[in-house]
Scaffold this active site. Sequence first.
Site, PDB file in Angstrom:
ATOM      1  N   ASP A  60      44.695   1.301 -18.894  1.00 46.31           N
ATOM      2  CA  ASP A  60      46.026   1.761 -19.316  1.00 46.31           C
ATOM      3  C   ASP A  60      46.848   2.406 -18.201  1.00 46.31           C
ATOM      4  O   ASP A  60      48.023   2.722 -18.404  1.00 46.31           O
ATOM      5  CB  ASP A  60      45.882   2.732 -20.501  1.00 46.31           C
ATOM      6  CG  ASP A  60      44.960   3.913 -20.204  1.00 46.31           C
ATOM      7  OD1 ASP A  60      44.219   4.343 -21.118  1.00 46.31           O
ATOM      8  OD2 ASP A  60      44.967   4.393 -19.044  1.00 46.31           O
ATOM      9  N   CYS A  71      51.670 -19.906 -13.993  1.00 50.71           N
ATOM     10  CA  CYS A  71      51.796 -19.390 -12.617  1.00 50.71           C
ATOM     11  C   CYS A  71      52.930 -20.135 -11.909  1.00 50.71           C
ATOM     12  O   CYS A  71      52.969 -21.369 -11.923  1.00 50.71           O
ATOM     13  CB  CYS A  71      50.488 -19.617 -11.862  1.00 50.71           C
ATOM     14  SG  CYS A  71      50.615 -19.216 -10.112  1.00 50.71           S
ATOM     15  N   HIS A 116      37.840  -1.755 -14.595  1.00 49.94           N
ATOM     16  CA  HIS A 116      38.090  -2.890 -15.501  1.00 49.94           C
ATOM     17  C   HIS A 116      39.504  -3.438 -15.359  1.00 49.94           C
ATOM     18  O   HIS A 116      40.005  -4.131 -16.252  1.00 49.94           O
ATOM     19  CB  HIS A 116      37.805  -2.485 -16.954  1.00 49.94           C
ATOM     20  CG  HIS A 116      36.351  -2.169 -17.191  1.00 49.94           C
ATOM     21  ND1 HIS A 116      35.904  -1.534 -18.325  1.00 49.94           N
ATOM     22  CD2 HIS A 116      35.249  -2.381 -16.443  1.00 49.94           C
ATOM     23  CE1 HIS A 116      34.587  -1.378 -18.258  1.00 49.94           C
ATOM     24  NE2 HIS A 116      34.163  -1.873 -17.135  1.00 49.94           N
TER      25      HIS A 116
HETATM   26  N1  APR Z   1      37.802  12.799 -26.194  1.00 53.99           N
HETATM   27  C1  APR Z   1      36.606  12.406 -25.651  1.00 53.99           C
HETATM   28  N2  APR Z   1      35.871  11.376 -26.138  1.00 53.99           N
HETATM   29  C2  APR Z   1      36.356  10.735 -27.231  1.00 53.99           C
HETATM   30  C3  APR Z   1      37.576  11.105 -27.858  1.00 53.99           C
HETATM   31  C4  APR Z   1      38.313  12.190 -27.286  1.00 53.99           C
HETATM   32  N3  APR Z   1      39.465  12.599 -27.800  1.00 53.99           N
HETATM   33  N4  APR Z   1      37.772  10.271 -28.930  1.00 53.99           N
HETATM   34  C5  APR Z   1      36.708   9.410 -28.950  1.00 53.99           C
HETATM   35  N5  APR Z   1      35.864   9.702 -27.934  1.00 53.99           N
HETATM   36  C6  APR Z   1      34.622   9.029 -27.550  1.00 53.99           C
HETATM   37  C7  APR Z   1      33.891   8.310 -28.668  1.00 53.99           C
HETATM   38  O1  APR Z   1      32.960   9.190 -29.286  1.00 53.99           O
HETATM   39  C8  APR Z   1      33.179   7.189 -27.913  1.00 53.99           C
HETATM   40  O2  APR Z   1      31.903   7.630 -27.458  1.00 53.99           O
HETATM   41  O3  APR Z   1      35.004   8.018 -26.636  1.00 53.99           O
HETATM   42  C9  APR Z   1      34.065   6.950 -26.692  1.00 53.99           C
HETATM   43  C10 APR Z   1      34.861   5.642 -26.706  1.00 53.99           C
HETATM   44  O4  APR Z   1      33.931   4.603 -26.565  1.00 53.99           O
HETATM   45  P1  APR Z   1      34.418   3.081 -26.529  1.00 53.99           P
HETATM   46  O5  APR Z   1      35.409   2.860 -27.585  1.00 53.99           O
HETATM   47  O6  APR Z   1      33.174   2.263 -26.524  1.00 53.99           O
HETATM   48  O7  APR Z   1      35.174   2.958 -25.137  1.00 53.99           O
HETATM   49  P2  APR Z   1      34.581   2.793 -23.663  1.00 53.99           P
HETATM   50  O8  APR Z   1      33.296   3.512 -23.516  1.00 53.99           O
HETATM   51  O9  APR Z   1      35.658   3.118 -22.737  1.00 53.99           O
HETATM   52  O10 APR Z   1      34.296   1.200 -23.619  1.00 53.99           O
HETATM   53  C11 APR Z   1      33.798   0.666 -22.435  1.00 53.99           C
HETATM   54  O11 APR Z   1      34.018  -1.581 -23.254  1.00 53.99           O
HETATM   55  O12 APR Z   1      35.305  -2.728 -24.686  1.00 53.99           O
HETATM   56  C12 APR Z   1      34.988  -2.609 -23.363  1.00 53.99           C
HETATM   57  O13 APR Z   1      36.187  -3.006 -21.387  1.00 53.99           O
HETATM   58  C13 APR Z   1      36.177  -2.226 -22.529  1.00 53.99           C
HETATM   59  O14 APR Z   1      36.397  -0.470 -20.898  1.00 53.99           O
HETATM   60  C14 APR Z   1      35.899  -0.777 -22.174  1.00 53.99           C
HETATM   61  C15 APR Z   1      34.384  -0.714 -22.190  1.00 53.99           C
END
Ligand code: APR
Length: 282
Positions: free
Chosen positions: A121, A165, A136
Amino acid sequence: MRRDDGPSETEGRLETVGLVPAALARALASAGRVVVLTGAGVSAESGIPTFRDALTGLWARYDPLDLATPAAFERQPRLVWDWYAMRREAVLVAEPNAGHDALVEMERRVPAFLVATQNVDGLHARAGTRSLVELHGNIARVRCSRDHGVVDRWDPPPSDEPPRCPHCRAFLRPDVVWFDEMLPADALARAEDEAQRADLMIVAGTSAEVHPAASLPLMAKAAGARVVEVNPGETPLSRLADYTLRERAGVALPALVAAAWPAGDHGRGSSPAARAPGGGAK
Ligand code: APR
């Protein structure tokens, strides 16, 4: 910076500065090298949905295999293009939150600092983080699906296709890393190198399930760093963490900065947290 011998049994548990263990505040205030791995949770408070949070997470509403793989793009290029265009719109109107800002403050104070983010983002850069790797990719960029060159102008596409492209007519795609794809080698190498030299590894807002990013804290721990988890929920990393802040990033990260460098503290080593118990300077 010396590697501290970690929280003593009582210190880690009893003495806190707000929600932050005093030993952690001291470790951060005197750290020479800090790496922060962030995930979607850090942007949740900016209104951007995470991936795996039940119901609200993107993957609760969409199947990632239909949208975030090269095979999905092969099958339904326009559907994938539109989905990322929708997310891009949401990201462009989002603002960095207090969690992002706290990391900018941390960077100002720690001699060697790196944010390695899984987020596409761009909010860390918009908040002002400079030492940053986007593991990523970045959803604001578009690239050619054939030669991977970043493209910033294209003709409007017919309704059933993504744009093409301008150089080779291959479809354009978001400059993000899909499942089954490799991470940008330079970004990963830098994150791995810094993780293995870190005194402190902060892991904020990630479910720690997607590798190789989720291996970075393991590398840091194996190399002697202290690991801090910032997450309201449990993750596979929780049992390895030396410190756990079971709180939202927008609360925990500012609290961490405030505990390590209380108001009026403009440098390292002069904060009350950095002084050894009994008030003497280190
Ligand atoms: N503050 C901190 N942590 C939070 C909050 C918050 N306000 N809200 C949710 N979380 C936590 C959740 O408990 C969860 O463990 O953030 C985590 C989000 O996990 P995912 O949705 O799995 O995201 P992420 O770990 O970034 O995913 C990794 O997977 O889908 C692919 O490429 C994508 O970069 C992404 C990668």
